[in-house]
Design an enzyme around this catalytic site. Structure first.
Site, PDB file in Angstrom:
ATOM      1  N   HIS A   1      34.665  42.648  41.493  1.00 20.93           N
ATOM      2  CA  HIS A   1      33.311  42.181  41.193  1.00 20.93           C
ATOM      3  C   HIS A   1      32.492  43.301  40.558  1.00 20.93           C
ATOM      4  O   HIS A   1      32.659  44.467  40.917  1.00 20.93           O
ATOM      5  CB  HIS A   1      32.603  41.707  42.472  1.00 20.93           C
ATOM      6  CG  HIS A   1      33.242  40.506  43.098  1.00 20.93           C
ATOM      7  ND1 HIS A   1      34.406  40.572  43.839  1.00 20.93           N
ATOM      8  CD2 HIS A   1      32.861  39.192  43.099  1.00 20.93           C
ATOM      9  CE1 HIS A   1      34.729  39.364  44.272  1.00 20.93           C
ATOM     10  NE2 HIS A   1      33.799  38.505  43.834  1.00 20.93           N
TER      11      HIS A   1
ATOM     12  N   ASP B   1      33.876  39.482  38.630  1.00 23.42           N
ATOM     13  CA  ASP B   1      33.012  38.322  38.828  1.00 23.42           C
ATOM     14  C   ASP B   1      31.565  38.746  39.123  1.00 23.42           C
ATOM     15  O   ASP B   1      31.307  39.885  39.518  1.00 23.42           O
ATOM     16  CB  ASP B   1      33.505  37.476  40.004  1.00 23.42           C
ATOM     17  CG  ASP B   1      34.795  36.737  39.703  1.00 23.42           C
ATOM     18  OD1 ASP B   1      35.346  36.929  38.596  1.00 23.42           O
ATOM     19  OD2 ASP B   1      35.263  35.976  40.580  1.00 23.42           O
TER      20      ASP B   1
END
Length: 446
Positions: free
Chosen positions: A382, A238
């Site tokens: 992430h 992400d």
């Protein structure tokens, strides 16, 4: 002197003609009945008499031929009646065919709009199909048997009285199917229903009849399960793209691993070449909103703006069209689905949270990412949103650990493709509502 007994010749004008008695008057001279005259008469008689037998023979032959043709053309032919093989002469009517084979059916009734019988037997006399084609009443009456026909007759349908009608629409609602799961996708798009209120012209009854079934929009919660238990796992990242993303791509390439990057629209606009590099390396890109707000706090315009801008930024930079979202903070409620107006088809959560966002250390990230992994697991990491040095060190260890256990790293779309229960349009990553879809504005029963 005694009268003379000799006859005197009778005189005529100019010459005397001998007198003949009655017998002599019928005498026929031999010269008028000679042999030649007799033969000629016989020949004439012979020619006249020989025509009659010939004519009679021709007539008889024609009658025999016509009779044979009639017998041939009207010979019984085989066909099936209600799946039973029967025989009938060509031209036989449907009613005669049924009577000859002991088949009877019951006529339908004439009924009110509410289903009350107004006249028994006042409906259709029967239902008939020939070679798979349903016949109207007129066609059934005109039908004549032909060789090889497949005839089916059943009881007639009821006929509803004439009526007046008023139509009302039913709007779809949004409902949830399932208790939990990392995938939440549109399993059924909403469609408007129609209900008629009918008033019978004979009975005066009223009845409500659904003429078009309403379809609610159904959001399905689902755990992906690869068919056959294949060991597939999806790595997801992400908040990118960022200055770290290329390093992630290099690591993934080294281990022949694929992943899915949920990117922010504003970051894609700032680093379009990096976003394009993700796609070029065979990975999947999807949306993580445009600016990373808490979508559950936004109104309909705000939600739709975040989605449309994020999707558009990805398309402009990579050429990829997608309707897949990972909502920021993993928050996306039923009310948020309502406000989305159908701009997304799939919201993706995770089954393993590496908690790399806490920066707990490499070993902790590896442990959280790999613990409890099963076929179909989705791991959250992430590649943006802060310092990612710990992730870059942990990522090779995560891949090595799971590959050693027989797992293969695939994109989200590839993981869904392995699950036969997920609709094909959702698996594409770019499902769109059909043209007749109406997005709901209210929640239905859960």
């Amino acid at each position: 002197m005694a009268p003379s007994t000799h006859a005197h010749p009778t005189r005529t004008h100019g010459r005397a003609t001998p007198r003949r008695d009655a017998q002599e008057a019928y005498y026929i001279p031999a010269s008028s009945y000679d042999g030649a005259s007799e033969k000629g008469s016989r020949r004439a008689a012979g020619r006249g008499g020989s025509k009659l037998p010939l004519v009679v023979a021709l007539v008889v032959m024609a009658l025999i031929a016509a009779g044979g043709a009639y017998v041939w053309l009207t010979r019984p032919v085989s066909l099936t009646l209600n799946d039973q093989e029967v025989e009938a002469r060509p031209g036989t009517t449907l009613s005669a065919l049924m009577a000859d084979n002991g088949v009877s059916v019951k006529a339908g009734n004439f009924v009110s709009v509410g289903g009350t019988v107004l006249e028994e037997g006042g409906g259709r006399p029967l239902n008939a199909t020939v070679n798979g084609t349903e016949l109207t009443d007129e066609q059934a009456g005109a039908y004549r048997v032909a060789k090889g026909d497949e005839v089916t007759v059943t009881d007639g349908d009821d006929v509803i009285e004439q009526y007046t009608a008023e139509t009302a629409t039913q709007q779809p609602a949004l409902t949830m199917d399932g208790v939990e799961g990392p995938l939440a996708y549109v399993a059924q798009w909403g469609q408007v229903g129609e209900v008629e209120t009918r008033t019978g012209s004979v009975s005066g009854e009223t009845a409500q009849v659904t003429t078009k079934e309403k379809k609610d929009c159904v959001i399905k919660l689902h755990y992906p399960k690869p068919d056959g238990g294949e060991k597939l796992v999806a790595l997801t990242f992400d908040d990118g793209p960022s200055q770290y993303t290329q390093a992630y791509l290099d690591i993934l390439k080294r281990y022949d691993a694929k992943a899915t990057f949920f990117e922010l629209g504003q970051n894609v606009q700032g680093l379009p070449n990096v976003a394009k590099a993700v796609v070029d390396d065979g990975h999947q890109v999807a949306c993580h909103s445009h600016t990373h707000p808490l979508l559950t706090k936004l109104d309909a315009a705000g939600v739709q703006g975040e989605l449309s801008q994020g999707f558009e930024a990805i398309k402009n930079a990579t050429g990829v069209e997608t309707t897949v979202l990972r909502p920021p903070y993993g928050e996306f409620k039923e009310s948020t689905w309502l406000r989305s107006n159908g701009l997304l088809s799939l919201s993706v959560y995770w089954t393993q949270d590496s908690e790399d966002w806490r920066r707990p250390g490499v070993d902790a990230i590896v442990s959280k990412a790999t613990a409890g992994v099963v076929p179909g697991s989705i791991i959250l990491m992430h590649d943006g949103g802060g310092p990612r040095e710990q992730d870059l060190e942990a990522l090779p260890k995560i891949i090595e650990a799971l590959q050693a256990r027989g797992y293969k790293f695939v994109t989200l779309n590839e993981l869904m493709q392995s699950d036969g229960s997920i609709p094909q349009d959702i698996k594409s990553g770019n499902a769109r509502p059909p043209a007749d879809t109406v997005w709901p504005t209210e929640l239905g029963d859960a």
